[in-house]
Structures are given as structure tokens and as C-alpha cells.
Design a protein around this motif. Structure first.
Motif, PDB file in Angstrom:
ATOM      1  N   GLU A  56     -59.106  58.785 -42.151  1.00 46.05           N
ATOM      2  CA  GLU A  56     -59.398  59.284 -40.798  1.00 46.05           C
ATOM      3  C   GLU A  56     -59.089  58.230 -39.738  1.00 46.05           C
ATOM      4  N   ASP A  57     -59.285  56.961 -40.078  1.00 44.33           N
ATOM      5  CA  ASP A  57     -58.900  55.892 -39.147  1.00 44.33           C
ATOM      6  C   ASP A  57     -57.394  55.923 -38.910  1.00 44.33           C
ATOM      7  N   LEU A  58     -56.630  56.132 -39.969  1.00 41.77           N
ATOM      8  CA  LEU A  58     -55.174  56.178 -39.850  1.00 41.77           C
ATOM      9  C   LEU A  58     -54.724  57.348 -38.982  1.00 41.77           C
ATOM     10  N   ASP A  59     -55.433  58.476 -39.088  1.00 39.90           N
ATOM     11  CA  ASP A  59     -55.114  59.613 -38.228  1.00 39.90           C
ATOM     12  C   ASP A  59     -55.348  59.267 -36.757  1.00 39.90           C
ATOM     13  N   ILE A  60     -56.413  58.532 -36.486  1.00 38.11           N
ATOM     14  CA  ILE A  60     -56.707  58.118 -35.115  1.00 38.11           C
ATOM     15  C   ILE A  60     -55.626  57.182 -34.598  1.00 38.11           C
ATOM     16  N   PHE A  61     -55.217  56.206 -35.409  1.00 33.08           N
ATOM     17  CA  PHE A  61     -54.173  55.269 -34.991  1.00 33.08           C
ATOM     18  C   PHE A  61     -52.858  56.014 -34.725  1.00 33.08           C
ATOM     19  N   ALA A  62     -52.565  56.997 -35.569  1.00 29.17           N
ATOM     20  CA  ALA A  62     -51.326  57.750 -35.411  1.00 29.17           C
ATOM     21  C   ALA A  62     -51.357  58.598 -34.138  1.00 29.17           C
ATOM     22  N   HIS A  63     -52.506  59.218 -33.855  1.00 32.12           N
ATOM     23  CA  HIS A  63     -52.607  60.086 -32.680  1.00 32.12           C
ATOM     24  C   HIS A  63     -52.626  59.289 -31.379  1.00 32.12           C
ATOM     25  N   TYR A  64     -53.509  58.299 -31.306  1.00 34.12           N
ATOM     26  CA  TYR A  64     -53.671  57.556 -30.046  1.00 34.12           C
ATOM     27  C   TYR A  64     -52.575  56.519 -29.820  1.00 34.12           C
ATOM     28  N   GLY A  65     -52.085  55.908 -30.900  1.00 35.40           N
ATOM     29  CA  GLY A  65     -51.113  54.835 -30.735  1.00 35.40           C
ATOM     30  C   GLY A  65     -49.744  55.097 -31.303  1.00 35.40           C
ATOM     31  N   GLN A  66     -49.574  56.257 -32.000  1.00 34.27           N
ATOM     32  CA  GLN A  66     -48.320  56.572 -32.684  1.00 34.27           C
ATOM     33  C   GLN A  66     -47.869  55.424 -33.590  1.00 34.27           C
ATOM     34  N   VAL A  67     -48.827  54.835 -34.308  1.00 34.61           N
ATOM     35  CA  VAL A  67     -48.516  53.705 -35.184  1.00 34.61           C
ATOM     36  C   VAL A  67     -48.958  53.983 -36.618  1.00 34.61           C
ATOM     37  N   GLU A  68     -48.267  53.343 -37.543  1.00 39.53           N
ATOM     38  CA  GLU A  68     -48.625  53.340 -38.956  1.00 39.53           C
ATOM     39  C   GLU A  68     -48.833  51.874 -39.352  1.00 39.53           C
ATOM     40  N   PRO A  69     -50.080  51.457 -39.555  1.00 39.76           N
ATOM     41  CA  PRO A  69     -50.378  50.039 -39.795  1.00 39.76           C
ATOM     42  C   PRO A  69     -49.599  49.446 -40.965  1.00 39.76           C
ATOM     43  N   LYS A  70     -49.212  48.194 -40.804  1.00 46.80           N
ATOM     44  CA  LYS A  70     -48.542  47.441 -41.861  1.00 46.80           C
ATOM     45  C   LYS A  70     -49.550  46.520 -42.549  1.00 46.80           C
TER      46      LYS A  70
ATOM     47  N   LEU B 134     -53.783  46.631 -29.321  1.00 48.61           N
ATOM     48  CA  LEU B 134     -54.262  46.965 -30.662  1.00 48.61           C
ATOM     49  C   LEU B 134     -53.151  47.588 -31.492  1.00 48.61           C
ATOM     50  N   TRP B 135     -52.381  48.487 -30.895  1.00 50.63           N
ATOM     51  CA  TRP B 135     -51.306  49.152 -31.653  1.00 50.63           C
ATOM     52  C   TRP B 135     -50.279  48.129 -32.128  1.00 50.63           C
ATOM     53  N   ALA B 136     -49.969  47.158 -31.277  1.00 52.72           N
ATOM     54  CA  ALA B 136     -49.037  46.105 -31.689  1.00 52.72           C
ATOM     55  C   ALA B 136     -49.633  45.273 -32.818  1.00 52.72           C
ATOM     56  N   LEU B 137     -50.928  45.026 -32.739  1.00 44.86           N
ATOM     57  CA  LEU B 137     -51.623  44.250 -33.764  1.00 44.86           C
ATOM     58  C   LEU B 137     -51.546  44.949 -35.120  1.00 44.86           C
ATOM     59  N   LEU B 138     -51.716  46.261 -35.119  1.00 44.08           N
ATOM     60  CA  LEU B 138     -51.691  47.026 -36.365  1.00 44.08           C
ATOM     61  C   LEU B 138     -50.322  46.993 -37.032  1.00 44.08           C
ATOM     62  N   GLU B 139     -49.281  46.812 -36.230  1.00 42.49           N
ATOM     63  CA  GLU B 139     -47.922  46.770 -36.786  1.00 42.49           C
ATOM     64  C   GLU B 139     -47.474  45.359 -37.151  1.00 42.49           C
ATOM     65  N   ASN B 140     -48.323  44.380 -36.876  1.00 48.79           N
ATOM     66  CA  ASN B 140     -47.996  42.982 -37.181  1.00 48.79           C
ATOM     67  C   ASN B 140     -48.081  42.749 -38.683  1.00 48.79           C
ATOM     68  N   GLU B 141     -46.950  42.468 -39.314  1.00 52.98           N
ATOM     69  CA  GLU B 141     -46.896  42.325 -40.769  1.00 52.98           C
ATOM     70  C   GLU B 141     -47.466  41.002 -41.261  1.00 52.98           C
ATOM     71  N   ASN B 142     -47.842  40.111 -40.357  1.00 52.00           N
ATOM     72  CA  ASN B 142     -48.434  38.830 -40.755  1.00 52.00           C
ATOM     73  C   ASN B 142     -49.948  38.909 -40.907  1.00 52.00           C
ATOM     74  N   ILE B 143     -50.522  40.056 -40.552  1.00 52.17           N
ATOM     75  CA  ILE B 143     -51.977  40.214 -40.585  1.00 52.17           C
ATOM     76  C   ILE B 143     -52.356  41.297 -41.592  1.00 52.17           C
ATOM     77  N   ILE B 144     -53.259  40.981 -42.499  1.00 48.20           N
ATOM     78  CA  ILE B 144     -53.813  41.976 -43.423  1.00 48.20           C
ATOM     79  C   ILE B 144     -54.913  42.752 -42.698  1.00 48.20           C
ATOM     80  N   LYS B 145     -54.818  44.076 -42.720  1.00 50.61           N
ATOM     81  CA  LYS B 145     -55.833  44.913 -42.082  1.00 50.61           C
ATOM     82  C   LYS B 145     -56.706  45.554 -43.149  1.00 50.61           C
TER      83      LYS B 145
END
Length: 377
Positions: A94-108, A76-87
Motif C-alpha cells: 500500500e505504501d508503494l501504491d501511494i508513492f506511485a500515485h502521488y510521486g509517479q515513482v517506483e522505489p529503488k 522525497l520522490w527523488a530520494l526513493l529513486e536514489n539507488e545508493n540508499i536502501i529503503k
């Protein structure tokens, strides 16, 4: 293991509680152009939100994923960083805080439908249910919004509620996209998404925790020197114990302690804001923090620019000009330039740090640069 269910509104979704099924789903989703995503979590006494459910939909397969069973979410974390997919998210802070805490990711390529709606004619800060009702003429049951998402098993009603949050989110996208393209604002949403996500996965700044203490602007530089190690200790303790900082010591107690500056356990009697239980539990730590105070390098007053004689007049002038820009572009002023943004702009104008204020960046900058550059303050 996955189970196919039918929602009360007539569409199918799957409930996944098996790692292999989750990995297969991620492989499918990685070929998607658009994904609607939501999370359900519990955050009452903890510092970090406890993730209870993940919802995702690519227009073909709507899945509810049990993160208590599928522990490896790296796909999932890799998926969130995939720039070819609109999220797609709605009011996704609050969702972004969860992604940052659990996956250390900032969605693209993040598309927040609440923001998108606000810049194409809908009310500012419109809730998901209201937006779905106005765009799709569907009334959603929000009765499960305060449910315990960590409790198992989840009921059919809970699962239906969670599924609705991504099913209609996906259907909102083409309607909002069309309006945004007509207004030539489609890319604004991705620029705003980048701003929203940026910095959330950074390491916690313990040294500057005092800047976020409510009413710290009331304190003198000497009092701030006392507050600084105290706020840092509180935050470190909260993170270590995974307890909300207010359950260590509340903000108003920290302010009272910095003002009173107790130098011994006996002195705590004059800090009425602090209970006997809190004095017994944390008194020694507070005294230790005060011993670390650096009076040789005093902090600057918080919001020091607000004490300038010309602050109020300058703020009013900038806000008036930005109101004209917002009206000309048919945008909510709160979206273009909140009070916090105007304050940030004035701080930048008078101090000229390298980092530009939010008002002068991305889509906002293209609208405001010319107008603000002409104002003399």
C-alpha cells in the motif's frame, strides 16, 4: 516549523509541518545509506488513498512529516529513486501504491522486512508487531491502527504509534541482514522489491479493467464483450470522481448485467442485483456501454487454461515439484510459488508469451528452472 517530541518508549522524534524544514531533512536523508519509511493514510470511500502522514528514520533523525502542510514532496520522490540508499518497508504494497500515485515513482533498492523475514526462517506473512516482538523483545501498542490520519491535530498517542513504525523497522534491518547473508539470500530481497514496485506507476489500463472483475471467468466470450466496456466505464468514473469502484457498481452487479444484457431501461427490472437508485443513476450509461460492445472481436475466456482437460493434473504436478523445491530450500511454499504463480506458469507454458512467469524470474527462477524444465505436462 518542527517540534521535538519524546515517545512513550523513550526515543526522540521531530514533527515537521514546514516546507523548509522538510527540504532540509531531505537533504540530510540524501546522505544516508539506509532509511526506514512508512505512511499513514485513509482509504474508505475513495479510489486513491489519502496520505495523512509520512514517517522516516535514518538512524539519527526520526521525522514525522505532515503532507497536508508540506505539499511539495518532490524531494522525497527523488530520494526513493536514489539507488545508493536502501529503503526499508514492512509489507509495503500500500505504501508503494501511494508513492506511485502521488510521486509517479517506483522505489529503488527496496527492502521489505516481511518478505525478508519469511525467507530466513520466520513465519510467512508475519505482521510488524509480531516481528518486532520476536526479534527485539518489544511489545508495540497497535491501538491507533484505525485512526483518522487526516484529522488535525494528531494526538501524542497517534504520533508515538507512527514513530514506532519506523524506529524499530530500522533496528530490524541488521538482524535480518545477518541471517540473509548467512543464507546467501540478501540480494533476493532487492530482487523481490523490484518486482513489487514494478508497474505501479504505469498508466491505468482501462481497456482491460474487465479482467479484474470478480467471477468474470464465469462469463462466455459474448458476455465478456458486454462486460469489457462496462468495466472500463466504471473504472474511468471511479478515477474521475475519486470514488472506490464498489461505490459506483459492485462486481456482482456488473456480472449480472453482462448475463442479462438489458436492451432498454424497462429490461433492468430483471436485474435484481441492481437497486432502483442504481438503475436511475446509471441505467443510461450501462445501455451506452453495451452499445459499444465489439462482437466481431470477442475476448478470450478469462482463465481459459483452467478449462483444459489436463489443467488440474498439470497444476497438481507442478505444485508437487515446487513443494519439493520449497522444502529443500526451507522456504514457505506461498512465498516461492503461490497458486496464482502456478496458474501463471501453466498459462505461459501452454501459450509461450515473451514475458516469463514470475516463478522463472529472479531468485525464484534460480531455484525452479532446472526442476520445472524436466517436467512433462
Amino acid at each position: 516549523m518542527s517540534e521535538t517530541l519524546r515517545s512513550d518508549l523513550g526515543f526522540d522524534y521531530i514533527y515537521i509541518e514546514d516546507q523548509n524544514a522538510f527540504d532540509d531533512l531531505i537533504l540530510q536523508y540524501s546522505q544516508s545509506d539506509i532509511l526506514s519509511i512508512d505512511t499513514e493514510f485513509v482509504r474508505t470511500r475513495t479510489y486513491y488513498a489519502k496520505l495523512g502522514l509520512l514517517q522516516m528514520y535514518d538512524g539519527q533523525t526520526l521525522a514525522l512529516i505532515d503532507p497536508l502542510k508540506c505539499e511539495d514532496l518532490s524531494g522525497l520522490w527523488a530520494l526513493l529513486e536514489n539507488e545508493n540508499i536502501i529503503k526499508l518497508l514492512h509489507a509495503g504494497s500500500e505504501d508503494l501504491d501511494i508513492f506511485a500515485h502521488y510521486g509517479q515513482v517506483e522505489p529503488k533498492r527496496l527492502f521489505d522486512t516481511q518478505f525478508a523475514a519469511s525467507i530466513c526462517g520466520f513465519d510467512h506473512g508475519l505482521g510488524y508487531g509480531r516481528l518486532v516482538e520476536q526479534c527485539l523483545d518489544v511489545s508495540l501498542d497497535k491501538g491507533e491502527s484505525r485512526t483518522d490520519w487526516l484529522k488535525r491535530p494528531l494526538s501524542q498517542k497517534q504520533l508515538d504509534y507512527a514513530a514506532n513504525d519506523v524506529f524499530y523497522l530500522y533496528r530490524l534491518f541488521p538482524l535480518l541482514k545477518q541471517k540473509l547473508i548467512e543464507l546467501e539470500r540478501f540480494e533476493w530481497v532487492f530482487e523481490e522489491g523490484q518486482l513489487q514496485a514494478s508497474g505501479r506507476a504505469d498508466e491505468i489500463d482501462f481497456d482491460n479493467a474487465y479482467l479484474k472483475v470478480k467471477n468474470a471467468f464465469q462469463l462466455t466470450p459474448k458476455q465478456l464483450a458486454l462486460l469489457k466496456p462496462l468495466a472500463s466505464w466504471r473504472l474511468k468514473t471511479a478515477v474521475k470522481k475519486d470514488v472506490a469502484i464498489g461505490f459506483i457498481l459492485k462486481d456482482h452487479i456488473l456480472i449480472a448485467l453482462a448475463k442479462a444484457w438489458p436492451k432498454s431501461l424497462k429490461d433492468f427490472g430483471k436485474v435484481r442485483e441492481m437497486s432502483n437508485l442504481e438503475r436511475g443513476r446509471y441505467g443510461k450509461q450501462v445501455l451506452s456501454c453495451f452499445q459499444q460492445a465489439d462482437f466481431e472481436n470477442l475476448p478470450e475466456r478469462i482463465d481459459a487454461i483452467a478449462y483444459r482437460d489436463d489443467y488440474k493434473a498439470s497444476f497438481k504436478l507442478i505444485k508437487k515439484e515446487l513443494t519439493l523445491v520449497a522444502e529443500h530450500n526451507q522456504l514457505p511454499l506461498e512465498q516461492l510459488a503461490s497458486k496464482k504463480m502456478v496458474h501463471e506458469y501453466l498459462g505461459w507454458f501452454w501459450k509461450q508469451p515473451e514475458t516469463l512467469p514470475k516463478i522463472l524470474t529472479a531468485w525464484r527462477g534460480r531455484l525452479t528452472n532446472e526442476s520445472l524444465s524436466k517436467i512433462e505436462i
